[in-house]
Design a protein around this motif. Sequence first.
Motif, short mmCIF file in Angstrom:
data_model
loop_
_atom_site.label_atom_id
_atom_site.label_comp_id
_atom_site.label_asym_id
_atom_site.label_seq_id
_atom_site.Cartn_x
_atom_site.Cartn_y
_atom_site.Cartn_z
N LYS A 1 9.14 -26.34 -37.48
CA LYS A 1 10.43 -26.99 -37.73
C LYS A 1 11.48 -26.26 -36.91
O LYS A 1 11.18 -25.27 -36.25
N GLY A 2 12.70 -26.78 -36.94
CA GLY A 2 13.76 -26.16 -36.15
C GLY A 2 13.40 -26.17 -34.67
O GLY A 2 12.92 -27.18 -34.15
N VAL A 3 13.60 -25.04 -34.01
CA VAL A 3 13.33 -24.96 -32.56
C VAL A 3 11.85 -25.13 -32.23
O VAL A 3 11.49 -25.39 -31.09
N ASN A 4 10.98 -25.01 -33.22
CA ASN A 4 9.53 -25.13 -32.99
C ASN A 4 8.96 -26.47 -33.43
O ASN A 4 7.75 -26.65 -33.42
N GLU A 5 9.81 -27.41 -33.80
CA GLU A 5 9.36 -28.69 -34.35
C GLU A 5 8.44 -29.47 -33.40
O GLU A 5 7.50 -30.12 -33.83
N THR A 6 8.71 -29.40 -32.10
CA THR A 6 7.94 -30.21 -31.14
C THR A 6 6.73 -29.47 -30.56
O THR A 6 5.99 -30.05 -29.77
N LEU A 7 6.53 -28.21 -30.94
CA LEU A 7 5.42 -27.45 -30.37
C LEU A 7 4.10 -27.88 -30.97
O LEU A 7 4.02 -28.22 -32.15
N GLU B 1 4.17 -28.92 -13.16
CA GLU B 1 4.43 -30.36 -13.24
C GLU B 1 3.86 -31.11 -12.05
O GLU B 1 3.33 -32.21 -12.20
N SER B 2 3.91 -30.52 -10.86
CA SER B 2 3.37 -31.20 -9.68
C SER B 2 1.85 -31.29 -9.72
O SER B 2 1.25 -32.14 -9.06
N LEU B 3 1.22 -30.43 -10.53
CA LEU B 3 -0.24 -30.42 -10.64
C LEU B 3 -0.75 -31.09 -11.91
O LEU B 3 -1.90 -30.94 -12.29
N GLY B 4 0.14 -31.86 -12.58
CA GLY B 4 -0.29 -32.63 -13.74
C GLY B 4 0.01 -32.01 -15.09
O GLY B 4 -0.35 -32.58 -16.12
N GLY B 5 0.68 -30.87 -15.10
CA GLY B 5 1.09 -30.27 -16.37
C GLY B 5 2.36 -30.93 -16.89
O GLY B 5 3.03 -31.65 -16.17
N LYS B 6 2.68 -30.68 -18.16
CA LYS B 6 3.87 -31.26 -18.77
C LYS B 6 4.62 -30.19 -19.56
O LYS B 6 4.01 -29.36 -20.22
N ARG B 7 5.96 -30.25 -19.50
CA ARG B 7 6.79 -29.38 -20.33
C ARG B 7 6.79 -29.88 -21.77
O ARG B 7 6.77 -31.08 -22.01
N VAL B 8 6.86 -28.94 -22.70
CA VAL B 8 7.05 -29.28 -24.11
C VAL B 8 8.40 -28.67 -24.48
O VAL B 8 8.53 -27.47 -24.69
N VAL C 1 7.15 -23.73 -23.07
CA VAL C 1 5.80 -24.15 -23.43
C VAL C 1 5.43 -25.34 -22.55
O VAL C 1 6.26 -26.22 -22.30
N ILE C 2 4.20 -25.33 -22.08
CA ILE C 2 3.69 -26.43 -21.26
C ILE C 2 2.33 -26.87 -21.79
O ILE C 2 1.70 -26.15 -22.56
N LEU C 3 1.91 -28.05 -21.36
CA LEU C 3 0.54 -28.51 -21.54
C LEU C 3 -0.09 -28.54 -20.16
O LEU C 3 0.50 -29.09 -19.23
N ASP C 4 -1.27 -27.96 -20.02
CA ASP C 4 -1.95 -28.03 -18.73
C ASP C 4 -2.51 -29.45 -18.56
O ASP C 4 -2.40 -30.27 -19.47
N THR D 1 -5.29 -30.70 -18.92
CA THR D 1 -6.26 -31.11 -19.95
C THR D 1 -5.61 -31.30 -21.31
O THR D 1 -6.26 -31.71 -22.26
N GLY D 2 -4.29 -30.96 -21.42
CA GLY D 2 -3.58 -31.07 -22.68
C GLY D 2 -3.54 -29.78 -23.47
O GLY D 2 -2.98 -29.74 -24.57
N ALA D 3 -4.13 -28.70 -22.95
CA ALA D 3 -4.12 -27.41 -23.65
C ALA D 3 -2.75 -26.75 -23.50
O ALA D 3 -2.20 -26.70 -22.40
N PRO D 4 -2.19 -26.24 -24.59
CA PRO D 4 -0.87 -25.61 -24.50
C PRO D 4 -0.94 -24.15 -24.08
O PRO D 4 -1.91 -23.45 -24.35
N CYS D 5 0.11 -23.72 -23.42
CA CYS D 5 0.38 -22.31 -23.15
C CYS D 5 1.87 -22.23 -22.86
O CYS D 5 2.56 -23.24 -22.84
N ALA D 6 2.38 -21.04 -22.66
CA ALA D 6 3.78 -20.88 -22.32
C ALA D 6 3.89 -20.02 -21.08
O ALA D 6 3.10 -19.09 -20.88
#
Length: 121
Positions: free
Chosen positions: A57-63, A84-91, A104-107, A109-114
């Motif tokens: 919740k709060g600042v972590n609600e979308t993680l 982002e140019s290689l298919g990753g997405k910001r969260v 935080v990003i998703l690679d 494959t959809g796996a998260p890391c920061a």
Amino acid sequence: MSEASWCDITTENAEALVEFYEKVMGWKKEPVDMGGYSDYVMMKPDGTPVGGICHKKGVNETLPGGWINYFTVANLSNSLEHAESLGGKRVGDVRHHGKDSFCVILDPTGAPCALYEKGSD
């Protein structure tokens, strides 16, 4: 070369998860005021920080749930562009912790890391 700097987990029930890791791993909690509730830095018995347990919740609600590794990069903006140019997405947006910045990003494959850039002293 990047290195792992930190890890944390975002969950619906941080208190229950804190208790789990206190009993299973022998860690101790250090509350962090989040404005109306606390997230937790988990510490080894000698006081060394291990990672964080955060409410979803709060600042972590979308993680995403699950453990997120924070990898140190030399330049956060450049690394985000490459991701982002290689298919990753910001969260969410770039956030700050003191002089440090992270996102935080998703690679692809959809796996998260920061991605974490240490600020200058």
